[in-house]
Structure formats: C-alpha cells, structure tokens
Design an enzyme around this catalytic site. Structure first.
Site, PDB file in Angstrom:
ATOM      1  N   LYS A 113      21.695 -26.691   2.679  1.00  0.00           N
ATOM      2  CA  LYS A 113      22.553 -27.781   2.217  1.00  0.00           C
ATOM      3  C   LYS A 113      22.962 -28.729   3.348  1.00  0.00           C
ATOM      4  CE  LYS A 113      24.011 -25.416  -1.921  1.00  0.00           C
ATOM      5  NZ  LYS A 113      23.453 -24.051  -1.871  1.00  0.00           N
TER       6      LYS A 113
HETATM    7  C1  LIG Z   1      22.727 -23.493  -2.833  1.00  0.00           C
HETATM    8  C2  LIG Z   1      21.719 -22.488  -2.458  1.00  0.00           C
HETATM    9  C3  LIG Z   1      20.644 -22.195  -3.290  1.00  0.00           C
HETATM   10  C4  LIG Z   1      20.462 -22.835  -4.648  1.00  0.00           C
HETATM   11  O1  LIG Z   1      20.226 -24.202  -4.548  1.00  0.00           O
HETATM   12  P1  LIG Z   1      20.415 -25.130  -5.843  1.00  0.00           P
HETATM   13  O2  LIG Z   1      20.175 -26.497  -5.355  1.00  0.00           O
HETATM   14  O3  LIG Z   1      21.810 -24.911  -6.309  1.00  0.00           O
HETATM   15  O4  LIG Z   1      19.406 -24.672  -6.829  1.00  0.00           O
HETATM   16  C5  LIG Z   1      19.713 -21.282  -2.841  1.00  0.00           C
HETATM   17  N1  LIG Z   1      19.852 -20.669  -1.651  1.00  0.00           N
HETATM   18  C6  LIG Z   1      20.888 -20.912  -0.839  1.00  0.00           C
HETATM   19  C7  LIG Z   1      20.985 -20.185   0.446  1.00  0.00           C
HETATM   20  C8  LIG Z   1      21.848 -21.835  -1.205  1.00  0.00           C
HETATM   21  O5  LIG Z   1      22.880 -22.075  -0.382  1.00  0.00           O
END
Ligand SMILES: *Cc1c(COP(=O)(O)O)cnc(C)c1O
Length: 462
Positions: A113
């Site tokens: 993210k």
């Molecule tokens: C947020 C997250 C996901 C899922 O991503 P989405 O965009 O919500 O599908 C998967 N793995 C990790 C480590 C995350 O932080």
C-alpha cells in the site's frame, strides 16, 4: 480526463475531485470516462510509468506539473531502487514459463500500500494547498492501509488522519506500526468489531453530509480511484521485464490491487489472466464460480489484511464487465443493499471470467505454501503472498505462461505465521526497529457510529 460514477447519476468530475473525494454522490465509485491509451512503458523504470499515468489522468497543467514533481520524493524512502523489483524464482526455466516474485514491500511500512499512498499523500497535500483547504482523512483498515496512510500523512500541516482498526484483529506488528506514531495529527481508534464494521462506519460518516462538510472528511481506502490507478504501474513494469504475457496472482481483500491489474489491461498492458487469491473469506471466489455475490460472516485468518467480505472495488469490475451499464450496476447495488446479494447475469459473469480466475486458500494451505516455497527457493514469503501460491497450485492446470506472484507484505511483519510453517524469521528490517518498545496511543471505541463521530469532532474540532 473526466471521471464518472459507476451508478451513472452523478456529474462528471476532475482528477482533483476524485483525489480528494470519497464515493460519488450517487453512492457509486469514480472511473475514468474513457481509458487512456497513451501509457508508454517500454523500457522505462517504475517512476516513469507513474509519470505516464499521472499525465494521462490530470488535465490541469499547474497541478500536473506539481504532481510530477512529487514523484522522486515519494519513492526516495524505498529500500530498493527498482521500487517494485521482479525476482525470478526458477533459475533453470525460460522466462516464458517461470515463476516470479513481484516484491511490493520495499516502502516505509513494508506492504504494497505504500507504493500508492506515499505519492497520494503528497498529491493530496498539494491539492489542498491549491484549494486553500484542509482535510480529515478517515481510514478503515484491516491492518496495512492504516500504517501506510499514517506514514503518508503524518505531520503534514493541512491534514488530520483518523485510522480505525478492528480491535484485536490485526497483528501485533501491524497495530504497533500505527499506534506508535506520535505526531499530533494522527488519531488511532480500535473499534470493537470486524473490518467490515469499520468500513460500514466510515461509509456512514461520509453519508452524513453535514458532518463530512464540517470536518472536511476525505477517504483514503482503495475506493479512491487515484490509488488504484497508481497501483497499475507495477503491472506495466512487470510486463516490460518479461518476454511473454503473464498471469498475475494477486492476494485479494477489497479487490483494489487486482482491479489495478484490470486498469493496466484496459490501458494496454499485456496480461493473460488475473488470479484472484482469497483466504477463507472466499466471497469473490464464490461469486466468480456461482454468479452470486453474497458476503457471509468474516473469518479471522493468518492473512488479516484480506479478512474482508464486502470487496468495495468489485463494483468497478461489475461496471466494466457489464459494458459500463450504469443502470444495471445501480440496480444491482440497490439489490445488494436491500437483500445482501447480487445475482450476476450470464453475460457479465462471462466477461468477468475472461479477465479473472479465482480460488481460495485455507490457513493450513497458506502455512504449507510458506514452507514449500522456502524449501524450493530459500525465499521466505508472508502469509498474504502465500495465499497466492496456494491458490495458483490449485489452479495449475488452468494457468499457462509465466506466473507473477504479487508479494504484498514483508514476511517480517508476520512472525507468528512463519513460526507455524517452521520457517525461521527473517532479519528485522530497519523500518520495524523501535516500534516494539515505543509507547502506543489509541482509543478503544464501541461499534457505534455516533461515538466515532463524537471522537472525531473532539479531536479535529470543526
Ligand atoms: C491490503 C492488502 C491486501 C489486499 O489488497 P486489496 O487491494 O484490498 O485487495 C493483500 N495483502 C496485503 C499485505 C495487504 O496489506
């Protein structure tokens, strides 16, 4: 570029409105009015692909210039010069059939993210400056969004950030990454409920237009199209580094990261299929198998950032798969609000299945995948990434060509899962040093929107 709502009843808006806004006023999600086709990613490094994306989406030339200027600083804190390096896992195999790890955890909070949010934080501050405004960012987090958002916004002068996580449902490391931020503009809430409850509360805060206006409320979850669009950059760099179109295996919760893959495809990136990998919260795998999208109760798993049933971004995939049939999307989402399920008609389901293939993995399968990949390659993967490996193993017969596994978090964030797999913990990266001893600051609140609203008013004033 103008942006329109998936539900077709809101006026088109500009990039900055999408950047600073939440959902569209009609309850839908913003999407570009048409897909830009001028993304030039041949032989260019990650930062250039990001520039290319911003240029395609931002019309206002002053803001575009400011935005492009923020890119170097946004990625300066990453500990790998490639930002999102692609690592080959099968030395002995030709590129056209091997497995690759797309490492998305080189930012300040060690999860994918950061890639969008480090830039989004800077763009937001710029946009607020331009509008002589300020914002209260409210984030519902299943673990990683919160810390990535805090890292992106801490100590920015025109922003307060309120992060709501489900109490006792994020890992120790994840919680400390959020609650040890000592900046005055950071406000952490531990909500007595699940991640879906935190999302519901954030939605009701936005629906309260008087409150939203008074506090300059702003969303930062993956319903923000700018965030999704920025994530498409690493699909482009991966494709650029491979000799054949790949399948991308994407650990999924809110359908944001995997939908970024569809965004890349729509803008010209060559991809075979997008593999939607879920944990026991298998609503998306079920929807693609049966045509019925129907959330159940949330299960707590070893991959907490994917412990989600209501996958907000799925509405965007329904929008594109239906041929942008906003009347249908609106009625489907009305039905969803009323009955808790959506029946996906055959032509839409067929279109979805052309792009996506889905599967789910249990915690046992996830642990087995961590152990197996460590045995086979010597590489340690985190439990989110491992769901991708477990699902790809199950779908093996249906996937041809290279496999790119999105490594969404650094394994050091999840020592408990590694221990269960019998894999030694990796060296603790500098990003995590200190947080285990630093004091934590957070407020526990009941699962009640009125109390959350009051907390925000007390903290940010009006
Ligand atoms: C947020 C997250 C996901 C899922 O991503 P989405 O965009 O919500 O599908 C998967 N793995 C990790 C480590 C995350 O932080």
């Amino acid at each position: 570029m103008k942006f329109i709502s998936t539900r077709g009843r809101s006026a088109p808006v500009d990039f900055i409105d999408v950047l600073l806004g939440g959902p569209a006023p009609d309850g839908g999600l913003y999407m570009p009015r048409s897909w830009p086709t001028e993304i030039d990613y041949d032989g260019s490094p990650f930062a250039d692909d990001v520039s290319s994306l911003l240029r395609a989406f931002i019309d206002d030339s002053d803001f575009r210039k400011a935005a492009l200027g923020e890119i170097p600083d946004a990625y300066a804190g990453f500990d790998d010069p490639a930002i999102a390096p692609l690592r080959a896992l099968d030395e002995d195999k030709d590129d056209s059939e091997g497995r690759f790890l797309l490492e998305l955890f080189h930012g300040p909070t060690l999860a994918f993210k950061d890639i969008a949010l480090q830039l989004l934080g800077r763009l937001t501050s710029r946009a607020l400056e331009q509008r002589k405004s300020r914002a209260t960012i409210v984030v519902a987090t299943s673990g990683d969004t919160g810390s990535a958002a805090i890292a992106a916004f801490r100590s920015r002068p025109n922003v307060d950030i309120v992060v709501i996580h489900p109490k006792d449902r994020v890992s120790d490391v994840q919680r400390r990454q959020m609650t040890t931020a000592s900046d005055q503009n950071v406000h952490n809430v531990a909500l007595d409920g699940t991640f879906d409850d935190t999302q519901r509360i954030v939605k009701s805060l936005f629906a309260d237009s008087e409150f939203a206006k008074r506090t300059h409320l702003m969303a930062m979850n993956s319903i923000n199209f700018v965030r999704v669009a920025l994530q498409s950059a690493y699909y482009f760099t991966s494709d650029d580094n491979l000799t054949a179109p790949a399948n991308f295996v994407v650990p999924t919760g809110n359908f944001g990261d995997v939908f970024a893959g569809e965004v890349a495809i729509r803008m010209g990136c060559s991809v075979r299929q997008l593999v939607v990998a879920t944990n026991a919260n298998a609503i998306l795998a079920r929807a693609l198998a049966t045509g019925v999208y129907e959330p159940g109760p949330v299960h707590q798993t070893l991959s907490p950032s994917m412990d989600i049933q209501v996958a907000s971004n799925f509405e965007r995939a329904l929008f594109t798969a239906s041929g942008r049939d906003t009347d249908w999307v609106r009625s489907a989402m009305d039905q969803f609000a009323r009955d808790g399920r959506v029946y996906i008609p055959p032509h839409v389901l067929h279109a979805l299945r052309r792009t996506y293939i889905a599967g789910s993995a249990s915690d046992d399968e996830t642990i087995a995948a961590i152990a197996r990949i460590h045995d086979e390659t010597g590489i340690t993967i985190d439990p989110h990434t491992a769901t991708g490996f477990a699902v790809a193993e199950k779908l093996k017969g249906q996937l041809e060509g290279p496999l790119v596994f999105l490594a969404t978090a650094h394994p050091a964030k999840f020592p408990e899962a590694l221990a269960q797999a019998g894999v030694p913990p990796p060296e603790v990266p500098p990003q995590l040093a200190n947080i285990m001893d630093a004091p934590e600051r957070f407020t526990v609140l009941p699962n009640d929107v009125a109390q959350v609203r009051q907390f925000i008013l007390d903290r940010v004033g009006s």
